[in-house]
Structures are given as C-alpha cells and as structure tokens.
Design a protein around this motif. Structure first.
Motif, PDB file in Angstrom:
ATOM      1  N   VAL A 141      36.750  38.952  36.393  1.00 44.86           N
ATOM      2  CA  VAL A 141      35.477  39.514  36.837  1.00 44.86           C
ATOM      3  C   VAL A 141      35.675  40.952  37.314  1.00 44.86           C
ATOM      4  CG1 VAL A 141      33.719  39.364  38.656  1.00 44.86           C
ATOM      5  CG2 VAL A 141      34.390  37.318  37.398  1.00 44.86           C
ATOM      6  N   ASP A 142      36.781  41.206  37.988  1.00 47.78           N
ATOM      7  CA  ASP A 142      37.054  42.540  38.542  1.00 47.78           C
ATOM      8  C   ASP A 142      38.131  43.293  37.780  1.00 47.78           C
ATOM      9  OD1 ASP A 142      35.238  42.289  40.740  1.00 47.78           O
ATOM     10  OD2 ASP A 142      36.672  40.953  41.701  1.00 47.78           O
ATOM     11  N   THR A 155      30.106  36.555  32.435  1.00 47.91           N
ATOM     12  CA  THR A 155      28.825  36.746  33.121  1.00 47.91           C
ATOM     13  C   THR A 155      28.519  35.568  34.036  1.00 47.91           C
ATOM     14  OG1 THR A 155      27.684  35.850  31.171  1.00 47.91           O
ATOM     15  CG2 THR A 155      27.807  38.251  31.365  1.00 47.91           C
ATOM     16  N   GLY A 158      30.998  35.876  37.004  1.00 48.75           N
ATOM     17  CA  GLY A 158      30.577  36.949  37.893  1.00 48.75           C
ATOM     18  C   GLY A 158      29.418  36.520  38.770  1.00 48.75           C
ATOM     19  N   HIS A 161      30.764  34.563  41.667  1.00 51.12           N
ATOM     20  CA  HIS A 161      31.279  35.438  42.722  1.00 51.12           C
ATOM     21  C   HIS A 161      30.129  35.939  43.600  1.00 51.12           C
ATOM     22  CE1 HIS A 161      35.547  36.520  41.195  1.00 51.12           C
ATOM     23  NE2 HIS A 161      35.148  35.431  40.559  1.00 51.12           N
ATOM     24  N   SER A 162      29.023  36.320  42.977  1.00 49.18           N
ATOM     25  CA  SER A 162      27.861  36.802  43.731  1.00 49.18           C
ATOM     26  C   SER A 162      27.223  35.673  44.541  1.00 49.18           C
ATOM     27  CB  SER A 162      26.824  37.404  42.783  1.00 49.18           C
ATOM     28  OG  SER A 162      27.322  38.554  42.148  1.00 49.18           O
TER      29      SER A 162
END
Length: 247
Positions: A141-142, A155, A158, A161-162
């Motif tokens: 993701v990073d 996607t 990610g 993570h949010s």
C-alpha cells in the motif's frame, strides 16, 4: 490473553492458521473461520481439535457470516475480545487488464469482509468498554513494486488501512483499539497461488535478506491484542521492506 475470545477469519491456512495456533497455545478462546469447510475442519483437527477453539465455515464477504461468528463466540465463550480480520485474496494483474469482476472479487472479500466483521463485533466491544481489532493489510500500500502490478487488490487493502484509522478514531472513546498489520513477503500458500515457485527468491526485497515466517505475523498480532495503548497504527512486519533497499 488467557480465556480471552478471539475471532480469526481466513484461519484454515497460512498466516491465519498460524495466528490461530499461536493464540490457542496461549489458552485464548479461538473462533476460526474460512470459506472452505473441509480445509477449515482439517486445520482444526491438525491443531489438535482443542477444546478452547471452535470453527465456522462461511463466506466472510456476506454479512450473515460475521453475524453467525458473533453468535457462536458469545454462545461458546461468552465474550468477544479480539477480532483478527485476516481473510483475504491477492494476485497481480496489469492495470489495463483489470475487469469489473476483478475489482468486485477483491473488494468483496478483502474490504467488505473486514468491514462487516468489524461492524458485527463492535457492539459487543462497546458493551465491554474494551476490545481490539487487528486488520491485515500489506506493505505494498505504501511501497509499490513496478514488477508486481496489483492495483485491484491494493485498492481494497488501501481501503482497509484507511478503515483502521477511521474506526480507531470513532471508537477510541469506547476503549476499542484498531490497528493494521502490514506484512511483507511471508512464507505461505499464497506464493504458490500467484505463481511464485520459490518464495525465498523474493528475499532481496527485505533488508534482512530473508522472507518472513507466518509465526512472526502471529507474534505481532498477539502483541497488538495485548496492548492497551496502541491504536490507529500500521505495524509493518516486513524485514525493512518499506524503509530501504540493499543493492
């Protein structure tokens, strides 16, 4: 974590099975879930059919599965202390070849599964004024890799993570800790499924010059499950993958 109740999704193989083993050995009460009932039953038996564990097969992308897991945990063990959202799918595919069905596949299992399971357990954690949710993301993701195009699954990861940060913010007042573990390359059946014949050939992605082992992710999960003052964080279990490269 003795006598604490832990729900683990994707627990029939790989990282999820190792996490289940780690908690069971430390006398936690474990509820194991996977979509494949035969594999799940086999894994449960390989772990010794322990009295402090039960299993329930079901598609985690369906909200009803999470509701059933909550009911089973409460009936068998009387509480829900930890949720580990491990169930997930991941495979590379070039961006321009991704179809709508690919996006739906990853979002349903990875994101909706994590979302619905969290939604199911949080009311019980609010009643207890205590709880821990641990989501499984990925270092990609990073720290993306040019030779590993994976926009479709990334996607969804990610978004996880949010979601971790949002839930940590929303339910901190209820003493519910929410964190992400972002693994690097971990030895598991996943490599074979995506066509990697020798997982150790990827060791160069990590500064420690080796790939990770599933028990190292389990150790991180156990640490976060025990922690009373870590929330909203992403813990990379990745041998230095995200901070540098060795030429």
């Amino acid at each position: 974590m003795e006598n604490k109740t832990v729900i683990i999704t994707g627990a029939s193989s790989g990282i999820g099975k190792e996490i289940a083993k780690y908690f069971i050995e430390r006398r936690s009460n474990v509820v194991m879930n996977s979509s494949n009932e035969e594999n799940l039953r086999k894994s449960y038996e390989e772990l010794g059919a322990p009295s402090n564990a039960v299993y329930l097969a079901g598609d985690i992308s369906k909200k009803v599965t999470s509701e059933k897991l909550v009911r089973l945990a409460l009936k068998k063990f009387k509480s829900i202390d930890v949720l580990i959202n491990n169930a997930g799918v991941f495979s590379p595919k070039p961006f321009l070849e991704v179809e709508e069905k690919d996006l739906e596949f990853y979002w349903n299992i990875n994101l909706k599964g994590t979302y619905f399971a969290s939604q199911a357990v949080i009311p019980e954690m609010i009643k207890q004024n205590n709880g821990s949710i641990i989501n499984l993301g990925t270092v990609l993701v990073d720290h993306a890799i040019e030779g590993f195009p994976a926009s479709a699954p990334l996607t969804s990861k990610g978004a996880i993570h949010s979601l971790t940060r949002q839930l940590a913010t929303e339910f901190g007042k209820n003493n519910i800790k929410v964190n992400t573990i972002a693994p690097g390359i971990i030895r598991s059946p996943l490599q074979g499924k995506i066509g990697v014949e020798n997982a150790d050939s990827l060791a160069g992605l990590h500064l420690l010059k080796r790939i990770g082992e599933a028990h190292e992710v389990a150790e991180a999960a156990y640490y976060l499950a025990n922690s009373g003052f870590i929330t909203g964080e992403t813990i990379n279990v990745a041998g230095g993958h995200t901070i540098g490269h060795s030429l």
